[in-house]
Write a protein that holds these residues in place. Structure first.
Motif, PDB file in Angstrom:
ATOM      1  N   PRO A  33       0.838  -1.203   0.000  1.00 28.10           N
ATOM      2  CA  PRO A  33       0.000   0.000   0.000  1.00 28.10           C
ATOM      3  C   PRO A  33       0.873   1.253   0.000  1.00 28.10           C
ATOM      4  N   VAL A  34       0.585   2.186  -0.896  1.00 28.50           N
ATOM      5  CA  VAL A  34       1.336   3.432  -1.010  1.00 28.50           C
ATOM      6  C   VAL A  34       0.495   4.561  -0.417  1.00 28.50           C
ATOM      7  N   ILE A  35       1.066   5.286   0.547  1.00 28.30           N
ATOM      8  CA  ILE A  35       0.328   6.329   1.247  1.00 28.30           C
ATOM      9  C   ILE A  35       1.026   7.666   1.050  1.00 28.30           C
ATOM     10  N   ASP A  36       0.297   8.631   0.534  1.00 30.57           N
ATOM     11  CA  ASP A  36       0.805   9.980   0.286  1.00 30.57           C
ATOM     12  C   ASP A  36       0.618  10.801   1.562  1.00 30.57           C
ATOM     13  N   LEU A  37       1.730  11.069   2.251  1.00 34.53           N
ATOM     14  CA  LEU A  37       1.640  11.749   3.538  1.00 34.53           C
ATOM     15  C   LEU A  37       1.417  13.251   3.425  1.00 34.53           C
ATOM     16  N   ASP A  41      -1.134  17.204   6.018  1.00 35.23           N
ATOM     17  CA  ASP A  41      -0.933  18.635   6.262  1.00 35.23           C
ATOM     18  C   ASP A  41      -2.246  19.410   6.345  1.00 35.23           C
ATOM     19  N   TYR A  42      -3.359  18.737   6.044  1.00 39.63           N
ATOM     20  CA  TYR A  42      -4.636  19.447   5.981  1.00 39.63           C
ATOM     21  C   TYR A  42      -5.623  18.844   6.972  1.00 39.63           C
ATOM     22  N   GLU A  43      -6.373  19.712   7.628  1.00 39.49           N
ATOM     23  CA  GLU A  43      -7.401  19.264   8.563  1.00 39.49           C
ATOM     24  C   GLU A  43      -8.727  19.144   7.811  1.00 39.49           C
ATOM     25  N   ASP A  44      -8.823  18.114   6.965  1.00 37.06           N
ATOM     26  CA  ASP A  44     -10.053  17.929   6.194  1.00 37.06           C
ATOM     27  C   ASP A  44     -10.249  16.460   5.909  1.00 37.06           C
ATOM     28  N   ILE A  45     -11.131  16.143   5.000  1.00 31.87           N
ATOM     29  CA  ILE A  45     -11.460  14.754   4.705  1.00 31.87           C
ATOM     30  C   ILE A  45     -10.260  13.994   4.142  1.00 31.87           C
ATOM     31  N   ASN A  46      -9.347  14.700   3.457  1.00 37.36           N
ATOM     32  CA  ASN A  46      -8.167  14.029   2.914  1.00 37.36           C
ATOM     33  C   ASN A  46      -7.256  13.507   4.029  1.00 37.36           C
ATOM     34  N   ARG A  47      -7.123  14.284   5.102  1.00 34.32           N
ATOM     35  CA  ARG A  47      -6.336  13.805   6.243  1.00 34.32           C
ATOM     36  C   ARG A  47      -6.988  12.568   6.860  1.00 34.32           C
ATOM     37  N   ASP A  48      -8.303  12.598   7.015  1.00 34.59           N
ATOM     38  CA  ASP A  48      -9.002  11.445   7.587  1.00 34.59           C
ATOM     39  C   ASP A  48      -8.811  10.204   6.722  1.00 34.59           C
ATOM     40  N   LYS A  49      -8.887  10.378   5.402  1.00 36.59           N
ATOM     41  CA  LYS A  49      -8.672   9.246   4.503  1.00 36.59           C
ATOM     42  C   LYS A  49      -7.253   8.707   4.637  1.00 36.59           C
ATOM     43  N   CYS A  50      -6.293   9.608   4.790  1.00 35.19           N
ATOM     44  CA  CYS A  50      -4.893   9.207   4.914  1.00 35.19           C
ATOM     45  C   CYS A  50      -4.665   8.414   6.197  1.00 35.19           C
ATOM     46  N   THR A  51      -5.193   8.904   7.318  1.00 30.66           N
ATOM     47  CA  THR A  51      -5.016   8.173   8.582  1.00 30.66           C
ATOM     48  C   THR A  51      -5.727   6.827   8.545  1.00 30.66           C
ATOM     49  N   ASN A  52      -6.867   6.768   7.857  1.00 25.83           N
ATOM     50  CA  ASN A  52      -7.559   5.485   7.699  1.00 25.83           C
ATOM     51  C   ASN A  52      -6.700   4.489   6.920  1.00 25.83           C
ATOM     52  N   LYS A  53      -6.060   4.978   5.858  1.00 20.47           N
ATOM     53  CA  LYS A  53      -5.197   4.104   5.053  1.00 20.47           C
ATOM     54  C   LYS A  53      -4.019   3.580   5.866  1.00 20.47           C
ATOM     55  N   ALA A  57      -3.505  -0.356   6.524  1.00 22.64           N
ATOM     56  CA  ALA A  57      -2.279  -1.037   6.099  1.00 22.64           C
ATOM     57  C   ALA A  57      -1.598  -1.719   7.278  1.00 22.64           C
ATOM     58  N   ALA A  58      -1.604  -1.069   8.441  1.00 20.08           N
ATOM     59  CA  ALA A  58      -1.000  -1.655   9.640  1.00 20.08           C
ATOM     60  C   ALA A  58      -1.731  -2.916  10.063  1.00 20.08           C
ATOM     61  N   SER A  59      -3.036  -2.960   9.822  1.00 20.22           N
ATOM     62  CA  SER A  59      -3.849  -4.106  10.225  1.00 20.22           C
ATOM     63  C   SER A  59      -3.814  -5.239   9.197  1.00 20.22           C
ATOM     64  N   GLN A  60      -3.834  -4.878   7.916  1.00 20.61           N
ATOM     65  CA  GLN A  60      -3.965  -5.891   6.875  1.00 20.61           C
ATOM     66  C   GLN A  60      -2.622  -6.391   6.354  1.00 20.61           C
ATOM     67  N   TRP A  61      -1.627  -5.504   6.326  1.00 21.28           N
ATOM     68  CA  TRP A  61      -0.325  -5.843   5.767  1.00 21.28           C
ATOM     69  C   TRP A  61       0.787  -5.853   6.809  1.00 21.28           C
ATOM     70  N   GLY A  62       0.737  -4.924   7.742  1.00 26.49           N
ATOM     71  CA  GLY A  62       1.861  -4.743   8.665  1.00 26.49           C
ATOM     72  C   GLY A  62       2.996  -3.962   8.026  1.00 26.49           C
ATOM     73  N   PHE A  63       2.875  -3.685   6.736  1.00 29.51           N
ATOM     74  CA  PHE A  63       3.862  -2.943   5.951  1.00 29.51           C
ATOM     75  C   PHE A  63       3.137  -1.950   5.064  1.00 29.51           C
ATOM     76  N   PHE A  64       3.755  -0.804   4.812  1.00 33.27           N
ATOM     77  CA  PHE A  64       3.251   0.109   3.793  1.00 33.27           C
ATOM     78  C   PHE A  64       4.391   1.018   3.349  1.00 33.27           C
ATOM     79  N   VAL A  65       4.173   1.701   2.236  1.00 31.71           N
ATOM     80  CA  VAL A  65       5.167   2.600   1.650  1.00 31.71           C
ATOM     81  C   VAL A  65       4.640   4.019   1.760  1.00 31.71           C
ATOM     82  N   VAL A  66       5.510   4.957   2.140  1.00 28.80           N
ATOM     83  CA  VAL A  66       5.088   6.356   2.230  1.00 28.80           C
ATOM     84  C   VAL A  66       5.867   7.197   1.218  1.00 28.80           C
ATOM     85  N   VAL A  67       5.142   8.098   0.573  1.00 30.06           N
ATOM     86  CA  VAL A  67       5.734   9.073  -0.343  1.00 30.06           C
ATOM     87  C   VAL A  67       5.364  10.467   0.155  1.00 30.06           C
TER      88      VAL A  67
END
Length: 331
Positions: A33-37, A41-53, A57-67
């Motif tokens: 899973p690739v997560i755009d960090l 930086d924004y307090e909106d729905i995009n931040r919520d989606k990012c934290t959900n991802k 990823a921590a639950s399903q994979w235990g691994f993820f990639v950040v850009v």
């Protein structure tokens, strides 16, 4: 070459107690899973989606990639260049405790506790406590400043990710900062040497294991070799030198009551070229008590301090040649 540790000699001795290793089977490469960090930086729905991802990823994979992780290409390239220069110093220098003026046994190669070839790692590393960096010899000023710059950036990133994951467990936001002061984490510079092993077509660069940390952040070069055990099989991780790989450690699996997954992973050596990576282990102080934060399910693991966990791991490595891990603390 005079910078290579004596891998061949150590393996020949171990071969007396081991069968010949067969070639490892081919493994399929996967896209983590690739997560755009930048969305954090924004307090909106995009931040919520990012934290959900991140939590998924921590639950399903235990691994993820950040850009867009906030560490510039200049900083990444600098530490890669400096670690290559360091590892290409003569072996006799690297094993001297006074060479960098770090803690004893900070330089490691192979596996001195190995009882058979299957427990031997064809790699070398400098395992550096964050508390030791200011004490590095002044003659290595460029290396020290490069490590300091990288450590400052990656520690901030690790803290941010750990706080997000902790908050999803209902843990107060101050917990991570209070229990993970700057000097308790570690940086590990890794070099996986080419392995022209006379009795095996492939050997381990690093044995299969899980990490004793809340989480680990890894910078890789373009040479592949990282594999993780997922759904009963080993899969390869495609390298991306511009991205960072994040994996969950044992402490977060225990704290999450098994919701977050600390996944076994390993490194396979390349037969022709060397591979470099930098791993940052985000750790609490030794007296930190790790316990389940679940309010709905019975605890899976006993509560333990990081010191108790490390002591158990050291006993297992000494007696068995490898780490056992969280299964030692099951209720």
């Amino acid at each position: 070459m005079d910078f290579e540790p004596p891998f061949q000699g150590a393996c020949k001795d171990l071969l007396l107690n081991s069968p010949i290793i067969n070639k490892f089977p081919e493994v399929e490469e996967c896209e983590l899973p690739v997560i755009d960090l930048s969305h954090l930086d924004y307090e909106d729905i995009n931040r919520d989606k990012c934290t959900n991802k991140i939590a998924e990823a921590a639950s399903q994979w235990g691994f993820f990639v950040v850009v867009n992780h906030g560490i510039s290409p200049e900083v990444l390239n600098s530490i890669r260049d400096e670690q290559q220069k360091l590892f290409h110093q003569p072996f006799d220098k690297k094993i001297e405790q006074t060479y960098l003026n770090l803690s004893p046994l900070s330089y490691r190669w192979g596996n001195p506790k190995a009882t058979c070839v299957q427990q031997f790692s064809w790699s070398e590393a400098f395992h550096i406590s964050m508390a030791d960096i200011p004490n590095m010899n002044e003659q290595h000023q460029r290396l020290r400043s490069t490590i300091e710059s990288y450590a400052k950036k990656v520690s901030h990133l690790a803290e941010s990710l750990a706080e997000i994951l902790a908050q999803r467990l209902g843990v107060e936001s101050s917990y991570i900062r209070d229990h993970c002061p700057s000097g308790t984490s570690f940086l590990r510079l890794n070099r996986y040497a080419p392995a022209p092993c006379p009795f095996s077509s492939e050997v381990f660069g690093l044995l299969a294991h899980t990490d004793t940390a809340f989480l680990t952040i890894v910078q890789q070069d373009q040479v592949g070799g990282l594999q993780l055990f997922q759904k009963g099989r080993w899969i390869g991780v495609k390298p991306n030198p511009e991205a960072l790989v994040v994996n969950i450690g044992d402490l977060f699996e225990a704290m999450s009551n098994g919701v977050y997954k600390s996944i076994r992973h390993r490194v396979i050596t390349n037969q022709k070229v060397e591979r470099f990576s930098v791993a940052y282990f985000y750790c609490p102080s030794l007296d930190t008590v790790i316990r389940s934060r679940s309010t709905t399910e019975p605890a899976v693991f006993k509560s333990f301090t990081l010191l108790e966990y490390k002591q158990q791991t050291e006993r297992d490595v000494r007696e068995l040649g490898e780490k056992v891990g969280l299964s030692r603390f099951l209720l």
